[in-house]
Design an enzyme around this catalytic site. Structure first.
Site, PDB file in Angstrom:
ATOM      1  N   LYS A  79      -0.226  -2.533   2.968  1.00 47.21           N
ATOM      2  CA  LYS A  79      -1.116  -3.068   1.946  1.00 47.21           C
ATOM      3  C   LYS A  79      -1.550  -4.480   2.323  1.00 47.21           C
ATOM      4  O   LYS A  79      -0.755  -5.288   2.790  1.00 47.21           O
ATOM      5  CB  LYS A  79      -0.385  -3.072   0.602  1.00 47.21           C
ATOM      6  CG  LYS A  79      -1.173  -3.649  -0.571  1.00 47.21           C
ATOM      7  CD  LYS A  79      -0.322  -3.625  -1.835  1.00 47.21           C
ATOM      8  CE  LYS A  79      -1.031  -4.250  -3.017  1.00 47.21           C
ATOM      9  NZ  LYS A  79      -0.194  -4.240  -4.243  1.00 47.21           N
ATOM     10  N   SER A 157      -2.280  -2.458  -7.994  1.00 44.13           N
ATOM     11  CA  SER A 157      -3.147  -2.957  -6.942  1.00 44.13           C
ATOM     12  C   SER A 157      -2.928  -2.278  -5.582  1.00 44.13           C
ATOM     13  O   SER A 157      -3.644  -2.582  -4.615  1.00 44.13           O
ATOM     14  CB  SER A 157      -2.944  -4.472  -6.763  1.00 44.13           C
ATOM     15  OG  SER A 157      -1.598  -4.781  -6.447  1.00 44.13           O
ATOM     16  N   SER A 181       2.024  -2.428  -9.954  1.00 46.18           N
ATOM     17  CA  SER A 181       1.097  -2.164  -8.854  1.00 46.18           C
ATOM     18  C   SER A 181       1.561  -1.149  -7.824  1.00 46.18           C
ATOM     19  O   SER A 181       0.790  -0.789  -6.943  1.00 46.18           O
ATOM     20  CB  SER A 181       0.747  -3.475  -8.144  1.00 46.18           C
ATOM     21  OG  SER A 181      -0.052  -4.284  -8.961  1.00 46.18           O
TER      22      SER A 181
END
Length: 480
Positions: A79, A157, A181
């Site tokens: 990520k 996220s 997230s």
């Protein structure tokens, strides 16, 4: 007996299974990496989950002397937030960092541990700007698309990572969780998302904490055993870390399949703020509760309203704002730029962070700690707490994106993260499992929460549910 790997194996076997194929010689690391790159190139035009790729480096690593770790040769994605990978660009969803020549000078400790375990990094996945949203729709990069329905959000996220795992591109991808997230995108994309206990992994070498004590690092997977095995490979502090979580009694992988015993489980069906919960999300939790009762567990109601603490919520906002402002100032100083092109929500939060005093931060830490202890105490009467992961189904792209008026987004963002946030505050381990799908075919996650440091309880119970109601055969239509 000679073991051979089929194309279906290469796409849908989990990381533990792929590593076993490598270990037995049924497949070479380079074959796994090439197959994953081919899938990523084929699906990226529709999913748009990637912000940078390192395909040639991955091929060279796979052809060379990979570390002899538990995931030797298994393809992986990182990520694009918090964790850095040496030589790769870093964007964090920011328009100001897009397309610049700056590249990370080193791996962070967690990225190093991923590599040490044998995982092969193919690239970095999309995030909302400064990870400041429950949906992955950064204006600078465009939205990530859900493989179950490309018109819908992947959640955020860690939305790019979740989409990659759900689509069968890689079996495991990195995520972090400050307000849901990992769990939110796992729910939106039909994957497994564990937020481990606070301080379970190290923030070395660059941070002591991130967003105060809110950030938790781990991965999104398709199976419970992968989540356990990756945590075994990556957990632990380094000398000098400010905090450390209690070590496990035995490897977490050994907990998957172990008898969880008869547990007392609290069921929370209403959001702490009292906002509506979609009936299908309620049904997902209640059907799971019925399944758990059939497995011998005891279910009791629990009121989400009991987790409300206004002072604590204000303290959390202060810590997030100060963390965001600190991150922006770091990049402004590093690159000699001014970041005046932020989206509306990050703009407001960074302004609040810049205005906060040291005294404000000290008071916020104390109020946050009071709230954390309250949540842990109130949920601690149970072995596990059960809830929907989100209060709504995955929203349509564009409805909660950064170009929408803020007052039109708050309710939707709150519905996505309202069940998750309390356990970022308390630092308790929490996992989202893909146990339900809507009538229209969208995934709906169910959240399980255990006491601090008790990932073992979650892995036992999650493994039991995975066996009782398997989800491995469910695959998004985009990949069929």
């Amino acid at each position: 007996m000679t073991v051979t790997a089929t194309p279906d194996d290469l796409q849908w076997a989990d990381a533990v299974g792929l590593a076993e194929l490598v270990r037995t010689g049924a497949v070479a690391p380079g074959e796994l990496v090439d197959a994953a790159i081919e899938r990523l190139q084929a699906l990226e035009p529709r999913l748009q989950l990637l912000v940078s790729e390192s395909f040639e480096r991955a091929r060279k690593e796979a052809a060379g002397a990979l570390p002899d770790g538990p995931f030797r040769g298994v393809p992986f994605l990182l990520k694009d937030a918090v964790q850095h990978s040496e030589g790769d660009p870093y964007g964090h969803g920011l328009a100001s960092l897009k397309g610049i020549s700056w590249r990370s000078p080193h791996d962070t400790e967690l990225a190093h541990r991923y590599r040490r375990s044998g995982l092969v990094l193919l690239g970095r996945t999309k995030v909302p700007e400064l990870t400041m949203s429950s949906t992955t729709e950064p204006l600078a990069y465009g939205p990530a698309h859900n493989p179950w329905s490309t018109a819908h959000s992947t959640g955020g996220s860690s939305g790019g990572s979740a989409a990659a795992v759900a689509a069968g591109i890689v079996p495991v991808a990195h995520g972090n969780d400050m307000g849901g997230s990992i769990r939110i995108p796992a729910s939106c994309c039909g994957a497994v998302g564990l937020k481990p206990s606070r301080w379970r992994t190290s923030f070395a070498p660059d941070y002591g904490e991130y967003w105060g004590p809110l950030t938790h690092e781990h991965v999104i997977t398709r199976t419970v055993r992968d989540s356990a095995a990756v945590l075994d490979a990556t957990a632990g502090s380094v000398p000098g870390d400010l905090h450390m979580a209690p070590p496990p009694v035995r490897p977490w992988l050994q907990e998957v399949g172990a008898d969880p015993g008869h547990l007392r489980i609290g069921m929370m069906l209403e959001l702490p703020n009292g906002a509506p919960v979609d009936p299908e999300c309620v049904r997902a939790a209640t059907e799971t509760a019925a399944l758990l009762e059939g497995l011998g567990h005891h279910i009791e109601p629990f009121s989400g309203a009991s987790l409300v603490n206004e002072a604590g919520s204000g303290a959390m906002s202060t810590l997030i704002a100060v963390g965001l402002a600190s991150e922006v100032v770091k990049w402004e100083q590093r690159l000699a730029i001014t970041m005046d092109d932020l989206e509306p929500m990050p703009t407001a939060m960074v302004a609040a962070g810049r205005a906060a005093s040291a005294l404000d931060v000290a008071r916020a830490v104390d109020a946050f700690a009071v709230w954390s202890r309250e949540i842990a105490a109130k949920t601690g009467v149970f072995d596990v707490l059960l809830s929907p992961t989100m209060a709504i189904l995955p929203p349509l792209l564009g409805t909660l994106s950064g170009d929408q008026p803020l007052d039109q987004c708050f309710a939707g963002w709150g519905a996505m993260c309202g069940f998750a946030i309390p356990f970022d505050v308390s630092g308790q381990p929490a996992i989202s499992l893909p146990l339900h799908w809507s009538e229209t075919g969208l995934p709906i996650g169910v959240q399980l929460v255990a006491g601090y440091g008790r990932e073992d309880v979650l892995f036992r119970l999650a493994g039991q549910l995975e066996q009782a109601r398997p989800w491995s055969a469910k695959r998004p239509p985009l990949t069929s």
